[in-house]
Design a protein around this motif. Structure first.
Motif, PDB file in Angstrom:
ATOM      1  N   SER A  11       4.880   0.529 -12.984  1.00  0.00           N
ATOM      2  CA  SER A  11       4.765  -0.547 -11.997  1.00  0.00           C
ATOM      3  C   SER A  11       4.517   0.024 -10.604  1.00  0.00           C
ATOM      4  O   SER A  11       3.780  -0.570  -9.811  1.00  0.00           O
ATOM      5  CB  SER A  11       6.004  -1.433 -12.024  1.00  0.00           C
ATOM      6  OG  SER A  11       7.143  -0.688 -11.633  1.00  0.00           O
ATOM      7  N   ALA A  12       5.109   1.171 -10.292  1.00  0.00           N
ATOM      8  CA  ALA A  12       4.845   1.809  -8.996  1.00  0.00           C
ATOM      9  C   ALA A  12       3.386   2.255  -8.910  1.00  0.00           C
ATOM     10  O   ALA A  12       2.740   2.102  -7.861  1.00  0.00           O
ATOM     11  CB  ALA A  12       5.782   2.990  -8.791  1.00  0.00           C
ATOM     12  N   VAL A  15       1.232  -0.851  -8.305  1.00  0.00           N
ATOM     13  CA  VAL A  15       1.300  -1.293  -6.910  1.00  0.00           C
ATOM     14  C   VAL A  15       0.444  -0.387  -6.035  1.00  0.00           C
ATOM     15  O   VAL A  15      -0.293  -0.863  -5.166  1.00  0.00           O
ATOM     16  CB  VAL A  15       2.766  -1.332  -6.426  1.00  0.00           C
ATOM     17  CG1 VAL A  15       2.843  -1.460  -4.919  1.00  0.00           C
ATOM     18  CG2 VAL A  15       3.512  -2.468  -7.094  1.00  0.00           C
ATOM     19  N   LEU A  19      -2.801  -1.560  -3.869  1.00  0.00           N
ATOM     20  CA  LEU A  19      -2.910  -1.273  -2.436  1.00  0.00           C
ATOM     21  C   LEU A  19      -4.171  -0.469  -2.132  1.00  0.00           C
ATOM     22  O   LEU A  19      -4.816  -0.676  -1.096  1.00  0.00           O
ATOM     23  CB  LEU A  19      -1.663  -0.534  -1.944  1.00  0.00           C
ATOM     24  CG  LEU A  19      -0.410  -1.379  -1.782  1.00  0.00           C
ATOM     25  CD1 LEU A  19       0.777  -0.494  -1.433  1.00  0.00           C
ATOM     26  CD2 LEU A  19      -0.617  -2.435  -0.720  1.00  0.00           C
TER      27      LEU A  19
END
Length: 64
Positions: A11-12, A15, A19
């Motif tokens: 999930s990091a 993200v 971005l």
């Protein structure tokens, strides 16, 4: 509980990827002129999309 060791880094990374895509779109000028792009679809084009297509009839269009 062990699945969290996989899901949290994934999930990091997701993200960070989102971005990165947003930053790329920002640098490419995708969000520079939001007002004119929203009104552009309301303007009529007199050009035919296809050579066999007749031009748009101006009498059928409503005047502002």
């Amino acid at each position: 509980m062990d699945i969290l060791y996989l899901l949290i880094p994934l999930s990091a990374l997701l993200v960070l990827a989102l971005l990165g895509v947003f930053g790329w779109a920002l640098n490419r000028g995708q969000f520079d002129d939001l007002d004119d792009e929203g009104l552009r679809i309301l303007q009529t084009d007199d050009l035919a999309l296809d050579q066999r297509q007749p031009p748009a009839d101006v009498s059928l269009q409503e005047s502002p």
